[in-house]
Design a protein around this motif. Structure first.
Motif, PDB file in Angstrom:
ATOM      1  N   GLN A  82       0.927  -1.152   0.071  1.00 37.12           N
ATOM      2  CA  GLN A  82       0.018   0.033   0.047  1.00 37.12           C
ATOM      3  C   GLN A  82       0.860   1.157   0.166  1.00 37.12           C
ATOM      4  N   THR A  83       1.931   1.338   0.702  1.00 41.17           N
ATOM      5  CA  THR A  83       2.966   2.502   0.988  1.00 41.17           C
ATOM      6  C   THR A  83       3.471   2.689  -0.592  1.00 41.17           C
ATOM      7  N   ARG A  84       3.918   1.509  -1.218  1.00 41.06           N
ATOM      8  CA  ARG A  84       4.396   1.731  -2.726  1.00 41.06           C
ATOM      9  C   ARG A  84       3.500   1.930  -3.633  1.00 41.06           C
ATOM     10  N   GLY A  85       1.912   1.844  -3.414  1.00 38.11           N
ATOM     11  CA  GLY A  85       1.088   2.491  -4.258  1.00 38.11           C
ATOM     12  C   GLY A  85       0.443   1.328  -5.167  1.00 38.11           C
ATOM     13  N   LEU A  86       0.818   0.003  -4.582  1.00 43.56           N
ATOM     14  CA  LEU A  86       0.340  -1.202  -5.500  1.00 43.56           C
ATOM     15  C   LEU A  86      -1.044  -1.693  -5.207  1.00 43.56           C
ATOM     16  N   VAL A  87      -1.383  -1.490  -3.928  1.00 43.81           N
ATOM     17  CA  VAL A  87      -2.709  -1.783  -3.541  1.00 43.81           C
ATOM     18  C   VAL A  87      -3.487  -0.892  -2.331  1.00 43.81           C
ATOM     19  N   LYS A  88      -4.842  -0.929  -2.255  1.00 41.09           N
ATOM     20  CA  LYS A  88      -5.217  -0.015  -1.318  1.00 41.09           C
ATOM     21  C   LYS A  88      -6.136  -0.824  -0.374  1.00 41.09           C
ATOM     22  N   LYS A  89      -6.416  -0.496   1.055  1.00 46.24           N
ATOM     23  CA  LYS A  89      -7.133  -1.240   1.774  1.00 46.24           C
ATOM     24  C   LYS A  89      -8.641  -0.367   1.878  1.00 46.24           C
ATOM     25  N   VAL A  90      -9.540  -1.008   1.529  1.00 47.99           N
ATOM     26  CA  VAL A  90     -11.050  -0.246   1.692  1.00 47.99           C
ATOM     27  C   VAL A  90     -11.795  -1.022   2.657  1.00 47.99           C
ATOM     28  N   LYS A  91     -12.391  -0.178   3.490  1.00 49.49           N
ATOM     29  CA  LYS A  91     -13.595  -0.824   4.172  1.00 49.49           C
ATOM     30  C   LYS A  91     -14.740  -1.502   3.335  1.00 49.49           C
ATOM     31  N   ASP A  92     -15.233  -2.528   3.911  1.00 47.16           N
ATOM     32  CA  ASP A  92     -16.259  -3.229   3.465  1.00 47.16           C
ATOM     33  C   ASP A  92     -17.581  -2.565   3.573  1.00 47.16           C
ATOM     34  N   LEU A  93     -18.289  -2.134   2.763  1.00 47.37           N
ATOM     35  CA  LEU A  93     -19.540  -1.336   3.023  1.00 47.37           C
ATOM     36  C   LEU A  93     -20.613  -2.077   3.769  1.00 47.37           C
ATOM     37  N   GLU A  94     -20.672  -3.434   3.703  1.00 48.83           N
ATOM     38  CA  GLU A  94     -21.763  -4.267   4.324  1.00 48.83           C
ATOM     39  C   GLU A  94     -21.303  -4.678   5.755  1.00 48.83           C
ATOM     40  N   ARG A  95     -19.929  -5.110   5.703  1.00 50.16           N
ATOM     41  CA  ARG A  95     -19.393  -5.655   7.053  1.00 50.16           C
ATOM     42  C   ARG A  95     -18.215  -4.644   7.477  1.00 50.16           C
ATOM     43  N   ASN A  97     -16.612  -4.404  10.027  1.00 49.90           N
ATOM     44  CA  ASN A  97     -15.137  -4.990  10.617  1.00 49.90           C
ATOM     45  C   ASN A  97     -14.270  -5.336   9.610  1.00 49.90           C
ATOM     46  N   LEU A  98     -14.736  -5.420   8.109  1.00 49.63           N
ATOM     47  CA  LEU A  98     -13.783  -6.367   7.106  1.00 49.63           C
ATOM     48  C   LEU A  98     -13.090  -5.161   6.251  1.00 49.63           C
ATOM     49  N   ILE A  99     -12.042  -5.485   5.906  1.00 49.13           N
ATOM     50  CA  ILE A  99     -11.048  -4.676   5.011  1.00 49.13           C
ATOM     51  C   ILE A  99     -11.298  -5.396   3.708  1.00 49.13           C
ATOM     52  N   ARG A 100     -11.075  -4.936   2.680  1.00 43.97           N
ATOM     53  CA  ARG A 100     -11.058  -5.495   1.415  1.00 43.97           C
ATOM     54  C   ARG A 100      -9.720  -4.925   0.802  1.00 43.97           C
ATOM     55  N   ILE A 101      -9.075  -5.740  -0.015  1.00 43.64           N
ATOM     56  CA  ILE A 101      -7.956  -5.219  -0.636  1.00 43.64           C
ATOM     57  C   ILE A 101      -8.211  -5.214  -2.171  1.00 43.64           C
ATOM     58  N   GLU A 102      -7.805  -3.756  -2.699  1.00 41.69           N
ATOM     59  CA  GLU A 102      -8.002  -3.605  -4.150  1.00 41.69           C
ATOM     60  C   GLU A 102      -6.732  -3.306  -4.575  1.00 41.69           C
ATOM     61  N   MET A 103      -6.497  -3.619  -5.915  1.00 39.82           N
ATOM     62  CA  MET A 103      -5.269  -3.315  -6.765  1.00 39.82           C
ATOM     63  C   MET A 103      -5.488  -1.698  -7.193  1.00 39.82           C
ATOM     64  N   THR A 104      -4.382  -1.051  -7.240  1.00 44.72           N
ATOM     65  CA  THR A 104      -4.407   0.376  -7.574  1.00 44.72           C
ATOM     66  C   THR A 104      -4.280   0.028  -9.247  1.00 44.72           C
ATOM     67  N   GLU A 105      -4.298   1.153 -10.053  1.00 44.04           N
ATOM     68  CA  GLU A 105      -3.573   1.243 -11.391  1.00 44.04           C
ATOM     69  C   GLU A 105      -2.389   0.809 -11.480  1.00 44.04           C
ATOM     70  N   GLU A 106      -1.520   1.233 -10.526  1.00 43.98           N
ATOM     71  CA  GLU A 106      -0.058   0.913 -10.679  1.00 43.98           C
ATOM     72  C   GLU A 106       0.035  -0.597 -10.323  1.00 43.98           C
ATOM     73  N   GLY A 107      -0.524  -1.050  -9.469  1.00 45.42           N
ATOM     74  CA  GLY A 107      -0.453  -2.519  -9.005  1.00 45.42           C
ATOM     75  C   GLY A 107      -0.980  -3.259 -10.168  1.00 45.42           C
ATOM     76  N   TYR A 108      -2.260  -2.959 -10.859  1.00 48.96           N
ATOM     77  CA  TYR A 108      -2.356  -3.703 -11.923  1.00 48.96           C
ATOM     78  C   TYR A 108      -1.569  -3.686 -13.093  1.00 48.96           C
TER      79      TYR A 108
END
Length: 140
Positions: A82-95, A97-108
């Motif tokens: 995440q610090t490198r900009g490859l992924v981002k942590k996103v709070k799950d809208l339904e749960r 207490n759950l964190i989802r992981i998404e690739m950033t454009e750079e990560g992809y």
């Protein structure tokens, strides 16, 4: 089973283990050199691939289970990514207490480039399609 047969089985098991380990090590080294060109480690490449496969279901826990890594190791790796900009942590809208992981454009982009896998294609080219499926079946 005779003692000599038991010893033969132990010997064969050990030799197979050595052969598998040696093969894994050589493939790992070749692949590591390849992904290093994109500034990532083998662990980063594996995690990016897992995030891609899991899609919107990617969470630190699922990534740990899929990659057979310890949850604390995955969390630390994800923080560095995440610090490198490859992924981002996103709070799950339904749960909440759950964190989802998404690739950033750079990560992809890094993931896409790392898919070239010249070393793996070269190594696996010695197997026929049938042998690849048989090996897959045996190892799964």
């Amino acid at each position: 089973m005779k003692n000599s047969e038991v010893e033969d089985h132990k010997y064969i098991n050990y030799e197979l283990w050595l052969l598998l380990n040696r093969t894994r090590h050589l493939i790992f080294k070749a692949r590591q050199r390849e992904v290093k060109e994109y500034g990532i480690s083998m662990r980063n490449a594996g995690i990016l691939h897992t995030i891609f496969r899991l899609g919107k279901q990617a969470s630190p826990g699922k990534i740990a289970r899929e990659t057979f890594l310890e949850p604390h190791s995955v969390s630390a790796t994800l923080s560095r990514m995440q610090t490198r900009g490859l992924v981002k942590k996103v709070k799950d809208l339904e749960r909440k207490n759950l964190i989802r992981i998404e690739m950033t454009e750079e990560g992809y982009e890094v993931y896409r480039k790392s898919l070239g896998r010249k070393s793996l294609n070269s190594i696996m080219s010695v197997l026929t399609q049938g042998e690849k499926f048989e090996l897959w079946s045996l190892l799964s």
